[in-house]
Design a protein around this motif. Structure first.
Motif, PDB file in Angstrom:
ATOM      1  N   HIS A 176      -4.660  -0.803  -1.942  1.00  9.49           N
ATOM      2  CA  HIS A 176      -4.985   0.413  -2.686  1.00  9.49           C
ATOM      3  C   HIS A 176      -5.881   0.078  -3.872  1.00  9.49           C
ATOM      4  O   HIS A 176      -6.770   0.867  -4.227  1.00  9.49           O
ATOM      5  CB  HIS A 176      -3.698   1.106  -3.149  1.00  9.49           C
ATOM      6  N   ASN A 202       0.821  -1.208   0.000  1.00  7.64           N
ATOM      7  CA  ASN A 202       0.000   0.000   0.000  1.00  7.64           C
ATOM      8  C   ASN A 202       0.858   1.262   0.000  1.00  7.64           C
ATOM      9  O   ASN A 202       0.578   2.214  -0.730  1.00  7.64           O
ATOM     10  CB  ASN A 202      -0.945  -0.017   1.201  1.00  7.64           C
ATOM     11  N   ASN A 230      -9.412  -2.128  -2.240  1.00  3.03           N
ATOM     12  CA  ASN A 230     -10.346  -1.293  -1.480  1.00  3.03           C
ATOM     13  C   ASN A 230     -11.203  -0.396  -2.370  1.00  3.03           C
ATOM     14  O   ASN A 230     -12.221   0.125  -1.926  1.00  3.03           O
ATOM     15  CB  ASN A 230      -9.607  -0.435  -0.454  1.00  3.03           C
ATOM     16  N   GLN A 231     -10.789  -0.220  -3.623  1.00  2.00           N
ATOM     17  CA  GLN A 231     -11.556   0.614  -4.550  1.00  2.00           C
ATOM     18  C   GLN A 231     -12.639  -0.168  -5.292  1.00  2.00           C
ATOM     19  O   GLN A 231     -13.504   0.421  -5.927  1.00  2.00           O
ATOM     20  CB  GLN A 231     -10.638   1.240  -5.601  1.00  2.00           C
ATOM     21  N   TRP A 235       0.604  -3.173  -7.669  1.00  2.00           N
ATOM     22  CA  TRP A 235      -0.606  -2.402  -7.368  1.00  2.00           C
ATOM     23  C   TRP A 235      -1.834  -3.299  -7.305  1.00  2.00           C
ATOM     24  O   TRP A 235      -2.663  -3.162  -6.413  1.00  2.00           O
ATOM     25  CB  TRP A 235      -0.786  -1.294  -8.416  1.00  2.00           C
ATOM     26  N   SER A 275      -2.275  -4.939  -4.019  1.00  2.00           N
ATOM     27  CA  SER A 275      -2.329  -4.055  -2.852  1.00  2.00           C
ATOM     28  C   SER A 275      -3.749  -3.713  -2.432  1.00  2.00           C
ATOM     29  O   SER A 275      -4.669  -3.747  -3.251  1.00  2.00           O
ATOM     30  CB  SER A 275      -1.574  -2.752  -3.158  1.00  2.00           C
ATOM     31  N   SER A 330       1.072   3.970  -3.282  1.00  2.00           N
ATOM     32  CA  SER A 330       0.402   5.242  -3.025  1.00  2.00           C
ATOM     33  C   SER A 330       1.412   6.382  -2.924  1.00  2.00           C
ATOM     34  O   SER A 330       1.082   7.471  -2.475  1.00  2.00           O
ATOM     35  CB  SER A 330      -0.454   5.157  -1.761  1.00  2.00           C
TER      36      SER A 330
END
Length: 192
Positions: free
Chosen positions: A145, A10, A148-149, A140, A143, A14
């Motif tokens: 990040h 993460n 979670n989207q 990515w 992750s 990010s």
């Protein structure tokens, strides 16, 4: 250990794993740097026990492809589906049950996985290599990040994501040289 790995990933994707602030990149939707090709809906009556392997969501593991459950297409039919031929290094994502307790079902195609064809409910990434390197995209995708989207909806009771949902996710896109540095740093930290 799992939580530590997720934290490292993460931070890396990010823009918070060191490096100058200006080299961190800015968030953009994934479709600016990569697109996701959906597999072909091969008919189950075409399946045979040997021939060219079909990459199904059951074959997508964590990082690698697993072939313990096999479906094949007769070798003589392979040329009809050139657009769905996979290549070494391709990144594939399961679109059904993409997130399980042990992580995201995303893998890299290896030489010994070939030849194989992309089946429906699995996606292959096509990258703009001027903007993003495959190793960085692979990090990515593993992750929080990324995960979670995405809110997997349900298709016939099975958690499912669409290529449009994946392509709409935001990714920090630093310069390619910085992406390589981030990947090397993550590899170093994971080795510890």
């Amino acid at each position: 250990i799992k939580q530590l790995r997720q934290t490292i990933l993460n931070l890396a994707v990010s823009g918070q794993l060191g490096g100058p602030r200006e080299s961190r990149g800015r968030p953009e939707s994934l479709d600016v740097v990569a697109t996701l090709q959906n597999g072909y809906a091969f008919k189950s009556e075409w399946f045979v026990h040997s021939g060219i392997r079909l990459l199904r969501n059951a074959n997508v593991g964590h990082g690698v492809l697993r072939w313990d459950e096999l479906a094949c297409l007769p070798n003589e039919r392979a040329n009809e589906f050139d657009r769905f031929q996979l290549s070494e290094g391709d990144i594939v994502l399961s679109l059904d049950r993409p997130f399980i307790v042990t992580g995201t079902k995303v893998a890299r195609v290896r030489l010994h996985d070939l030849p194989c064809l992309l089946l429906q409910r699995v996606g292959r990434f096509h990258l703009n290599t001027q903007r993003i390197c495959a190793d960085y995209l692979f990090l990515w995708l593993q992750s929080p990040h990324f995960s979670n989207q995405i809110d997997p909806g349900r298709s016939n009771g099975v958690p499912h994501v669409s290529s449009k949902q994946v392509e709409a996710a935001e990714i920090f896109v630093p310069p390619v040289s910085e992406q390589h540095r981030i990947v090397a740093k993550v590899d170093e930290l994971m080795a510890l």
